[in-house]
Design a protein around this motif. Structure first.
Motif, PDB file in Angstrom:
ATOM      1  N   LEU A  99       0.821  -1.221   0.000  1.00 51.35           N
ATOM      2  CA  LEU A  99       0.000   0.000   0.000  1.00 51.35           C
ATOM      3  C   LEU A  99       0.852   1.267   0.000  1.00 51.35           C
ATOM      4  O   LEU A  99       0.336   2.364  -0.027  1.00 51.35           O
ATOM      5  CB  LEU A  99      -0.853   0.029   1.260  1.00 51.35           C
ATOM      6  N   GLU A 139       2.327   2.323   2.544  1.00 48.67           N
ATOM      7  CA  GLU A 139       2.233   2.980   3.844  1.00 48.67           C
ATOM      8  C   GLU A 139       3.603   2.980   4.495  1.00 48.67           C
ATOM      9  O   GLU A 139       3.870   3.779   5.383  1.00 48.67           O
ATOM     10  CB  GLU A 139       1.229   2.261   4.745  1.00 48.67           C
ATOM     11  N   SER A 197       5.404  10.847  -3.556  1.00 47.33           N
ATOM     12  CA  SER A 197       4.288  10.866  -2.598  1.00 47.33           C
ATOM     13  C   SER A 197       2.969  11.268  -3.253  1.00 47.33           C
ATOM     14  O   SER A 197       1.915  10.755  -2.909  1.00 47.33           O
ATOM     15  CB  SER A 197       4.592  11.840  -1.466  1.00 47.33           C
ATOM     16  N   PRO A 234      -1.757   8.322  -3.867  1.00 44.75           N
ATOM     17  CA  PRO A 234      -3.217   8.159  -3.947  1.00 44.75           C
ATOM     18  C   PRO A 234      -3.665   7.414  -5.204  1.00 44.75           C
ATOM     19  O   PRO A 234      -4.568   6.581  -5.147  1.00 44.75           O
ATOM     20  CB  PRO A 234      -3.732   9.603  -3.947  1.00 44.75           C
ATOM     21  N   GLN A 235      -2.987   7.704  -6.332  1.00 48.06           N
ATOM     22  CA  GLN A 235      -3.345   7.022  -7.582  1.00 48.06           C
ATOM     23  C   GLN A 235      -3.109   5.514  -7.444  1.00 48.06           C
ATOM     24  O   GLN A 235      -3.929   4.707  -7.888  1.00 48.06           O
ATOM     25  CB  GLN A 235      -2.481   7.606  -8.712  1.00 48.06           C
ATOM     26  N   ARG A 241      -3.199   3.784  -4.683  1.00 48.45           N
ATOM     27  CA  ARG A 241      -4.174   3.206  -3.742  1.00 48.45           C
ATOM     28  C   ARG A 241      -5.568   3.079  -4.341  1.00 48.45           C
ATOM     29  O   ARG A 241      -6.380   2.305  -3.849  1.00 48.45           O
ATOM     30  CB  ARG A 241      -4.208   4.045  -2.462  1.00 48.45           C
ATOM     31  N   ARG A 293      -7.368   8.256   2.992  1.00 46.22           N
ATOM     32  CA  ARG A 293      -6.023   7.986   2.464  1.00 46.22           C
ATOM     33  C   ARG A 293      -5.958   6.595   1.831  1.00 46.22           C
ATOM     34  O   ARG A 293      -5.370   6.410   0.784  1.00 46.22           O
ATOM     35  CB  ARG A 293      -4.992   8.072   3.586  1.00 46.22           C
ATOM     36  N   LEU A 294      -6.603   5.638   2.518  1.00 47.29           N
ATOM     37  CA  LEU A 294      -6.537   4.256   2.023  1.00 47.29           C
ATOM     38  C   LEU A 294      -7.243   4.076   0.681  1.00 47.29           C
ATOM     39  O   LEU A 294      -6.821   3.265  -0.127  1.00 47.29           O
ATOM     40  CB  LEU A 294      -7.169   3.310   3.051  1.00 47.29           C
ATOM     41  N   VAL A 295      -8.332   4.827   0.495  1.00 45.44           N
ATOM     42  CA  VAL A 295      -9.061   4.633  -0.769  1.00 45.44           C
ATOM     43  C   VAL A 295      -8.524   5.526  -1.886  1.00 45.44           C
ATOM     44  O   VAL A 295      -9.057   5.522  -2.987  1.00 45.44           O
ATOM     45  CB  VAL A 295     -10.588   4.848  -0.599  1.00 45.44           C
ATOM     46  N   GLY A 296      -7.463   6.298  -1.568  1.00 43.86           N
ATOM     47  CA  GLY A 296      -6.779   7.040  -2.635  1.00 43.86           C
ATOM     48  C   GLY A 296      -7.184   8.481  -2.791  1.00 43.86           C
ATOM     49  O   GLY A 296      -7.004   9.055  -3.867  1.00 43.86           O
ATOM     50  N   ALA A 297      -7.723   9.097  -1.719  1.00 46.03           N
ATOM     51  CA  ALA A 297      -8.006  10.535  -1.813  1.00 46.03           C
ATOM     52  C   ALA A 297      -6.679  11.278  -1.811  1.00 46.03           C
ATOM     53  O   ALA A 297      -5.755  10.879  -1.112  1.00 46.03           O
ATOM     54  CB  ALA A 297      -8.861  10.980  -0.629  1.00 46.03           C
ATOM     55  N   SER A 298      -6.597  12.335  -2.601  1.00 39.48           N
ATOM     56  CA  SER A 298      -5.335  13.071  -2.671  1.00 39.48           C
ATOM     57  C   SER A 298      -5.103  13.825  -1.358  1.00 39.48           C
ATOM     58  O   SER A 298      -6.048  14.112  -0.622  1.00 39.48           O
ATOM     59  CB  SER A 298      -5.364  14.054  -3.835  1.00 39.48           C
ATOM     60  N   ASN A 299      -3.841  14.140  -1.102  1.00 38.16           N
ATOM     61  CA  ASN A 299      -3.492  14.777   0.171  1.00 38.16           C
ATOM     62  C   ASN A 299      -4.213  16.106   0.366  1.00 38.16           C
ATOM     63  O   ASN A 299      -4.704  16.409   1.450  1.00 38.16           O
ATOM     64  CB  ASN A 299      -1.975  15.007   0.248  1.00 38.16           C
TER      65      ASN A 299
END
Lengths: 231, 251
Positions: free
Chosen positions: A50, A52, A72, A76-77, A79, B216-222
Motif C-alpha cells: 500500500l 504505507e 508521494s 493516492p493514484q 491506492r 487515504r486508504l481509498v486514494g483521496a489526494s493529500n
C-alpha cells in the motif's frame, strides 16, 4: 502484479527486521494467503504493497510500478487500484451503509450518477441489498465486514488486500466472508490476505506464503494453514 | 461533487466545534478591532502632528521691564539687542531653518491682547508696558526647534524661548501610549486567535482521524484530505474579519 525483490524492512535501528530479504511474485488474478504467527511480518507485507511503509532494502513492484521510486503525490493514484479490508472493519459510525460505501467514491471525486450506479451494484455483490439505509451499529459483525468489502471493491480495484478480515467473526460468519472473497477473486481480482484463520485457508486451498520472524519459510500453491497438514 | 463534499465536511466540522468557532470569531474580532484602533490612532496622530505643527511657531520673548530672569539683568531689551537678534535670524546658522520671522512689538502685543480680552484679563486692566516684545519664528521643519533655541537662548535681551509644540506634546504622548497599548493588546489577542485556530484544526483532525485514515486508504489526494480542515480553521477568522469590517463600515 505484485513483486517483492529481496525486500527487507527494519522499523528501528538495531531491531530485528520485520521482513528479511523476502522475494515473492504474485501473479494477476491469484489468491494468496499470508500466514504466520503475530509479529511474523504479515501486516508489514501488506503495508509495503500500500506504500504505507517504504522498504529498508530491496524493491516492491505493484502493477509494474517500483514503489521505492513512486513520489508521494502519486501514492493516492496507486491506492485507487488497491482495495483494503481490516479486521476492525473501519466503518464510519454516523454514515449509513450506502454512505459508507459511497464515501470511497466521493473522496476521489466520482460523479454523483456513477456513485448511484455503482454502490447498489457492489452492495448486491456482497449480499447487502436492501440494507442501504442501516447504520453500522444496526448490523452484525459479518454484515459490517461485508460493508467494508463493498467499500474496498466499489472502485473496482484489480487488487484486494485483506488484513485478518475474519479475526472478529464467528466461524460460520467467517465462512460466509471467505466465500464472498473467493467470489470476488473468481471475478478476476488479485486477493492477498493475511490471516490466522486456518479453516478459511484449509477450505479454499489457495497459494499459501508462510512468514516466520520476517522470512518466507513456505510458499506453496494449494496449501493448507499448517505445513504439517500437507500430506 | 468534490466541492459539495468539501462544503458539507466544513459545515459538519463547524457544527461539531461550535463553541470553539464562536471563541475564535470573538477573539479574532476583538484583536482585529484593536489592530484597527491602533492603526487609526497612529494615522490620526500623524495627521494632527502635520496639521498642528504646521501652524505653531517658536516664540522668542524679549526681556520686559522688571524681569527677574538671569538674561534680563540689564533691564528691558534695547533696540540694539533687538537689531542684533534680528541679524542673528538672518545668519547662516539660523536662516536655512527659518521659513518666516515676524517681530511683534509691545504695542502690537498689547493690541493683540486687547482684541482677545476686551474686558481685561481676570479682572485686571493691563497696559502696553505689561506686554513684552517677541520674535515669532515659523520653522521650515518644526522638529529642528532645538537648533534654533540653542542659538537664541542666553543672548542679550532674550528672556526665554518657547516652542508651542510643547503644548501638544503631552496630548501626543497620551495618544501614542494609547495606540501602543492597543497594538500590544492586539498582538496578544491575535496570538490567542492563532492558538485557538490551531487547536480547532487539531481537534477537528483528531475527531475525524478514522475518516481521514479511510480517505487515504481509498486514494483521496493529500490536498483533498487536508482541505476541509484548512478551510474549517480559516473560516472563523474570516467571519471575524468580515464582522470587523462591517462594524467599522469598511468595504
Amino acid at each position: 502484479m505484485i513483486r517483492f525483490d529481496d525486500v527487507t524492512k527494519v522499523y528501528a535501528r538495531g531491531a530485528r527486521p520485520a521482513l528479511d530479504r523476502v522475494s515473492v511474485d504474485i501473479e494477476r488474478g491469484e489468491f494468496v494467503f499470508i500466514v504466520g504467527a503475530s509479529g511474523s511480518g504479515k501486516s508489514t507485507f501488506l503495508h509495503l504493497i500500500l506504500r504505507e511503509e517504504r522498504p529498508t532494502g530491496g524493491r516492491v513492484y505493484v502493477a509494474g510500478r517500483d514503489l521505492s521510486r513512486l513520489s508521494s503525490w502519486k501514492v493516492p493514484q496507486l491506492r485507487r487500484g488497491i482495495g483494503v479490508v481490516f479486521q476492525d472493519f473501519r466503518l464510519l459510525p454516523n454514515k449509513t451503509v450506502f454512505d459508507n460505501v459511497a464515501f470511497a467514491l466521493q473522496v476521489i471525486g466520482e460523479q454523483r450518477h456513477t456513485i448511484r450506479l455503482r454502490v447498489p451494484e457492489v452492495l448486491e455483490l456482497v449480499g447487502l441489498d436492501g440494507k442501504e439505509k442501516r447504520l453500522p451499529e444496526e448490523l452484525s459483525g459479518g454484515e459490517q465486514q461485508r460493508v467494508a468489502i463493498a467499500r474496498a471493491m466499489v472502485n473496482r480495484p484489480p487488487i484486494l488486500l485483506a488484513d485478518e478480515p475474519t479475526g472478529n467473526l464467528d466461524p460460520t460468519t467467517s465462512l460466509g466472508i471467505t466465500r464472498l472473497l473467493d467470489r470476488i477473486h473468481r471475478n478476476g481480482t488479485t486477493v492477498v490476505m493475511a490471516t490466522h484463520d486456518d479453516e478459511m485457508v484449509d477450505e479454499l486451498r489457495k497459494r499459501v506464503i508462510e512468514l516466520k520472524t520476517g522470512e518466507v519459510v513456505r510458499d506453496e500453491s494449494r496449501g493448507a494453514y499448517g505445513s504439517e497438514r500437507i500430506a | 461533487m468534490r466541492f459539495q463534499y468539501v462544503l458539507s465536511e466544513i459545515g459538519q466540522g463547524l457544527r461539531r466545534n461550535v463553541t470553539m468557532v464562536v471563541a475564535v470569531v470573538l477573539v479574532t474580532f476583538v484583536s482585529l478591532t484593536f489592530v484597527g484602533a491602533a492603526a487609526l490612532l497612529q494615522m490620526q496622530i500623524g495627521k494632527l502632528q502635520d496639521d498642528w505643527y504646521g501652524k505653531v511657531e517658536v516664540s522668542v520673548f524679549l526681556c520686559p521691564q522688571g524681569s527677574t530672569e538671569a538674561g534680563c539683568s540689564s533691564g528691558e531689551a534695547t533696540q540694539q539687542q533687538i537689531d542684533a537678534l534680528s541679524a542673528l535670524m538672518k545668519s547662516p546658522d539660523v536662516a536655512p531653518l527659518v521659513e518666516k520671522v515676524q517681530f511683534e512689538s509691545k504695542a502690537e502685543a498689547f493690541k493683540e491682547f486687547q482684541a482677545r480680552y476686551p474686558d481685561g484679563y481676570n479682572g485686571t486692566q493691563l497696559t502696553q508696558d505689561d506686554m513684552q516684545a517677541s520674535f515669532r519664528i515659523k520653522l521650515k521643519d518644526p522638529s529642528r526647534y532645538q537648533v534654533v533655541a540653542d542659538v537664541v537662548t542666553g543672548r542679550p535681551g532674550v528672556e526665554y524661548v518657547q516652542d508651542e509644540r510643547r503644548i501638544f506634546d503631552s496630548l501626543f504622548l497620551a495618544l501614542n501610549r494609547a495606540s501602543y497599548l492597543s497594538a500590544g493588546l492586539a498582538a496578544v489577542m491575535l496570538l490567542a486567535a492563532v492558538l485557538l485556530t490551531t487547536t480547532t484544526i487539531r481537534l477537528s483532525a483528531m475527531s475525524r482521524r478514522r475518516e481521514t485514515g479511510i480517505m487515504r486508504l481509498v486514494g483521496a489526494s493529500n490536498w483533498f484530505v487536508h482541505l476541509p480542515f484548512m478551510l474549517e480553521g480559516r473560516s472563523p477568522p474570516c467571519w471575524a474579519r468580515a464582522s470587523r469590517s462591517a462594524a467599522c463600515g469598511w468595504r
